[in-house]
Write a protein that holds these residues in place. Structure first.
Motif, PDB file in Angstrom:
ATOM      1  N   PRO A   3       0.826  -1.216   0.000  1.00  0.00           N
ATOM      2  CA  PRO A   3       0.000   0.000   0.000  1.00  0.00           C
ATOM      3  C   PRO A   3       0.859   1.265   0.000  1.00  0.00           C
ATOM      4  O   PRO A   3       1.929   1.306   0.602  1.00  0.00           O
ATOM      5  CB  PRO A   3      -0.807  -0.119   1.295  1.00  0.00           C
ATOM      6  CG  PRO A   3       0.026  -0.982   2.177  1.00  0.00           C
ATOM      7  CD  PRO A   3       0.720  -1.954   1.270  1.00  0.00           C
ATOM      8  N   ASP A  57      -3.311   4.825  -0.687  1.00  0.00           N
ATOM      9  CA  ASP A  57      -4.095   3.889   0.122  1.00  0.00           C
ATOM     10  C   ASP A  57      -4.318   4.391   1.542  1.00  0.00           C
ATOM     11  O   ASP A  57      -5.196   3.890   2.244  1.00  0.00           O
ATOM     12  CB  ASP A  57      -3.390   2.526   0.169  1.00  0.00           C
ATOM     13  CG  ASP A  57      -3.293   1.888  -1.203  1.00  0.00           C
ATOM     14  OD1 ASP A  57      -4.350   1.612  -1.795  1.00  0.00           O
ATOM     15  OD2 ASP A  57      -2.163   1.699  -1.697  1.00  0.00           O
ATOM     16  N   LYS A 104     -10.230   6.297   3.601  1.00  0.00           N
ATOM     17  CA  LYS A 104      -8.823   5.907   3.665  1.00  0.00           C
ATOM     18  C   LYS A 104      -8.319   6.018   5.104  1.00  0.00           C
ATOM     19  O   LYS A 104      -8.620   6.996   5.811  1.00  0.00           O
ATOM     20  CB  LYS A 104      -7.977   6.817   2.762  1.00  0.00           C
ATOM     21  CG  LYS A 104      -8.396   6.811   1.289  1.00  0.00           C
ATOM     22  CD  LYS A 104      -8.119   5.476   0.632  1.00  0.00           C
ATOM     23  CE  LYS A 104      -8.611   5.442  -0.816  1.00  0.00           C
ATOM     24  NZ  LYS A 104      -7.822   6.294  -1.710  1.00  0.00           N
ATOM     25  N   LYS A 240      -9.675   1.208  -2.657  1.00  0.00           N
ATOM     26  CA  LYS A 240      -9.661   2.542  -3.248  1.00  0.00           C
ATOM     27  C   LYS A 240     -11.078   2.914  -3.685  1.00  0.00           C
ATOM     28  O   LYS A 240     -11.862   2.075  -4.089  1.00  0.00           O
ATOM     29  CB  LYS A 240      -8.718   2.590  -4.454  1.00  0.00           C
ATOM     30  CG  LYS A 240      -7.242   2.486  -4.102  1.00  0.00           C
ATOM     31  CD  LYS A 240      -6.404   2.655  -5.343  1.00  0.00           C
ATOM     32  CE  LYS A 240      -4.915   2.520  -5.041  1.00  0.00           C
ATOM     33  NZ  LYS A 240      -4.424   3.632  -4.227  1.00  0.00           N
TER      34      LYS A 240
END
Length: 242
Positions: A3, A57, A104, A240
């Motif tokens: 990530p 990410d 996120k 995402k």
């Protein structure tokens, strides 16, 4: 794939030029935890925050020498307020908003803890030594960043407790601290005299912030890497948003 973790930066000046800067310890910690560190420069066009977060990410809000401007929570500056960076404040508010909209994971460190609380409706002690009765020293002048300085007591039913247990020795380099907590957070650690040292979201899957500097500790106190691994792991499982 590993990530990608966006790390916010501060403003620096050298040879009459302006730079984005941040301690390499943040990138080292993210990389050691299994993530790919990506520095985010300060952008004046805050509308770009959404685009930035779509390429990442997770978000790591770094510390720094700039105090969060008190007018963001309805106060004027008190004596002792240090450097401020209006551009950084506005950019990080936009990044936080975009990260939350896209679900996120967010990790805040020192100033990152403070800007998160203000962004979500809380406020700060501008100077805990003036405003927080009984507060001890939290900004030693001649102490290396990897030296453990004071203890924190950690609340159960928190990520910080699962990682570190009931008590933890930490470093400390801050004048500001959380005063009124934003409604979406809970306090998960305090110093012995009651200064807020960690907060976590009560609704978002992963928003965690600490007032100390774990990125500067991992080379001498390896257990602090657990916080960065928890963030990276959350970013692995967080899809995402397109």
């Amino acid at each position: 794939m590993k990530p990608t973790i966006g790390i916010t930066t501060a403003t620096g000046w050298e040879n009459h030029r302006e730079f984005s800067k941040v301690s390499h310890c943040y990138a080292d910690a993210v990389a050691a935890a299994g993530g790919v560190p990506v520095y985010i420069p300060i952008i004046l066009d805050t509308s770009m925050a959404d685009d930035y977060l779509r390429t990442l990410d997770g978000l790591l809000l770094s510390g720094g020498d700039e105090d969060v401007q008190p007018h963001h929570y309805g106060e004027g500056p008190l004596h002792g307020l240090n450097n401020v960076s209006p551009d950084r404040d506005l950019w990080e508010f936009a990044l936080i908003k975009a990260a939350m909209a896209q679900n996120k994971p967010i990790l805040g460190i020192c100033r990152g803890c403070q800007i998160l609380n203000v962004a979500m409706g809380g406020n700060l002690y501008q100077n805990i030594f003036q405003q927080c009765p009984g507060a001890g020293e939290h900004y030693p002048q001649k102490t290396e960043m990897h030296h453990l300085y004071h203890s924190v007591t950690i609340e159960q039913d928190s990520l910080i407790h699962r990682l570190f247990g009931d008590k933890l020795m930490v470093n400390s380099f801050h004048n500001m601290a959380v005063k009124k907590l934003a409604p979406c957070f809970k306090v998960t650690a305090r110093s012995n005299e009651g200064v807020v040292e960690a907060i976590e979201s009560i609704s978002h899957p992963f928003i965690v912030a600490v007032q100390w500097h774990p990125e500067a500790l991992i080379s001498h106190h390896s257990h602090f890497i657990a916080l960065f691994k928890a963030h990276v792991d959350a970013c692995k499982s967080d899809p995402k948003v397109n």
